[in-house]
Design a protein around this motif. Structure first.
Motif, PDB file in Angstrom:
ATOM      1  N   GLU A  81       0.823  -1.213   0.000  1.00  0.00           N
ATOM      2  CA  GLU A  81       0.000   0.000   0.000  1.00  0.00           C
ATOM      3  C   GLU A  81       0.856   1.261   0.000  1.00  0.00           C
ATOM      4  OE1 GLU A  81       0.736  -0.959   4.332  1.00  0.00           O
ATOM      5  OE2 GLU A  81       0.222  -2.100   2.539  1.00  0.00           O
ATOM      6  N   ARG A  82       2.066   1.166   0.549  1.00  0.00           N
ATOM      7  CA  ARG A  82       2.954   2.333   0.573  1.00  0.00           C
ATOM      8  C   ARG A  82       3.399   2.721  -0.829  1.00  0.00           C
ATOM      9  NH1 ARG A  82       6.849   0.037   5.425  1.00  0.00           N
ATOM     10  NH2 ARG A  82       5.303   0.099   7.097  1.00  0.00           N
ATOM     11  N   GLN A  85       0.702   4.763  -2.470  1.00  0.00           N
ATOM     12  CA  GLN A  85       0.331   5.982  -1.761  1.00  0.00           C
ATOM     13  C   GLN A  85       0.748   7.246  -2.501  1.00  0.00           C
ATOM     14  OE1 GLN A  85      -1.556   5.730   0.868  1.00  0.00           O
ATOM     15  NE2 GLN A  85      -1.690   7.889   1.433  1.00  0.00           N
ATOM     16  N   SER A  86       1.963   7.239  -3.079  1.00  0.00           N
ATOM     17  CA  SER A  86       2.435   8.457  -3.732  1.00  0.00           C
ATOM     18  C   SER A  86       1.649   8.758  -5.005  1.00  0.00           C
ATOM     19  CB  SER A  86       3.932   8.354  -4.060  1.00  0.00           C
ATOM     20  OG  SER A  86       4.183   7.300  -4.964  1.00  0.00           O
ATOM     21  N   GLN A  88      -1.666   7.854  -5.252  1.00  0.00           N
ATOM     22  CA  GLN A  88      -2.976   8.218  -4.707  1.00  0.00           C
ATOM     23  C   GLN A  88      -3.002   9.657  -4.197  1.00  0.00           C
ATOM     24  OE1 GLN A  88      -4.630   5.348  -1.936  1.00  0.00           O
ATOM     25  NE2 GLN A  88      -5.483   6.987  -0.689  1.00  0.00           N
ATOM     26  N   THR A  89      -1.908  10.102  -3.587  1.00  0.00           N
ATOM     27  CA  THR A  89      -1.892  11.433  -2.974  1.00  0.00           C
ATOM     28  C   THR A  89      -1.261  12.498  -3.873  1.00  0.00           C
ATOM     29  OG1 THR A  89       0.221  10.965  -1.871  1.00  0.00           O
ATOM     30  CG2 THR A  89      -1.801  10.456  -0.653  1.00  0.00           C
TER      31      THR A  89
END
Length: 254
Positions: A81-82, A85-86, A88-89
Motif C-alpha cells: 500500500e505504501r 500511496q504516492s 494516490q496522494t
C-alpha cells in the motif's frame, strides 16, 4: 523498467516498460512508480502527468510469479500500500492512456488516475477471482465509486474483461479513441490542463476527491472555501485580466 520524460510544456510522461511480461507490476516496478510520482509531485515544473504502458499494453496485472509461494505474513510485510500511496496522494492531475490490457493491478493502477483515455481495443477487468484471490490495491472500492454496486460485483465475481466501449458506458473510462491516438490524445488533454493555473487545477482535484466521501453539506463547504481561497492568488487576477483584455493568460502558480 520505467521511462520518464518531462516536457517543456509542463507535462510529464511516465511509461511502464516491461514489454516482455506485458508490463506486469512486480515489486521493483511498483517501487519505481512510487519514487517517480513522489518526485513529480514535488517538481514545480510539472503540471500534469500522463501514465501509459505504451502503444500495445497498459499493464496485464501483477506479476503472478510473486504469488506462487507467498504467505500471509510475507504479503503483509511487503506493505505494498505504501507504493500506491504516492500515486494516490499526488496533487498533480494524472491521465492514464490505456491501450491493450489493463487487468488486475493494471486496472487498479489506471483507476488511480484522474482521467482515463482508452484505445478502442483496450480491455479492462479485475480477474483475480480466477486465481482464488480478490483485488488488493483498491479494485473493489475504486470500481464501486466509479460504476456502482451492481456493475462492480458483476466484474469482480465473474472476472470478466470488458471492452473500452463497455467501460465508457459504465463510467469507468473518460474517453475512447482510436488505438493510434490514445497517447497523443492524452498528451493533448495534459497540455490543456498544464496551461491553466496549477493552483486552481490542484484545488479542483483535491476538493473533488475529498468531497466524494463527505456528506453533501460538508463537501459544498469545502468547495466554497477553496473557491474563496483562489481569489488571493496572482493567477486568479491574471486569468480575469487576460479574459477582459482578450489575451492568453500567463499562469505562474502564484
Amino acid at each position: 523498467m520505467l521511462k520518464l520524460k518531462i516536457q517543456d510544456d509542463g507535462v510529464a510522461i511516465v511509461e511502464l516498460n516491461r514489454p516482455e511480461v506485458r508490463n506486469a507490476l512486480n515489486m521493483a516496478l511498483r517501487q519505481q512508480l512510487a519514487i517517480t510520482f513522489d518526485q513529480l509531485d514535488h517538481d514545480t515544473n510539472v503540471r500534469c502527468i500522463v501514465l501509459t504502458g505504451g502503444h500495445d499494453v497498459f499493464a496485464a496485472g501483477a506479476d503472478i510469479q510473486d504469488f506462487t509461494t507467498a504467505t500471509t505474513a510475507e504479503m503483509y510485510l511487503r506493505h505494498t500500500e505504501r507504493y500506491w500511496q504516492s500515486i494516490q496522494t499526488c496533487s498533480k492531475p494524472i491521465i492514464a492512456a490505456v491501450n491493450g490490457y489493463a487487468l488486475g493491478g493494471g486496472c487498479e493502477l489506471a483507476m488511480h488516475a484522474d482521467i482515463i483515455v482508452a484505445g478502442k481495443s483496450a480491455q479492462l477487468g479485475q480477474p483475480e477471482v480466477k486465481l482464488g484471490l480478490m483485488p488488493g490495491a483498491g479494485g473493489t472500492q475504486r470500481l464501486l465509486r466509479a460504476i456502482g454496486k451492481f456493475q462492480t460485483l458483476l466484474l469482480l465475481l465473474t472476472g470478466k474483461m470488458i471492452s473500452a466501449d463497455e467501460a465508457k458506458s459504465m463510467g469507468l473510462v473518460s474517453e475512447v479513441v482510436e488505438d493510434d491516438d490514445t497517447i497523443s490524445h492524452a498528451l493533448k488533454l495534459a497540455r490543456t490542463i498544464a496551461s491553466y493555473s496549477p493552483i486552481a487545477v490542484q484545488q479542483i482535484k483535491e476538493v473533488t476527491l475529498l468531497g466524494q466521501d463527505l456528506p453533501l453539506t460538508g463537501a459544498l463547504a469545502l468547495e466554497r472555501k477553496a473557491f474563496q481561497i483562489l481569489f488571493d492568488t496572482q493567477d486568479q487576477k491574471e486569468g480575469v485580466h487576460a479574459f477582459l483584455e482578450k489575451r492568453k493568460p500567463h499562469y505562474r502558480g502564484e
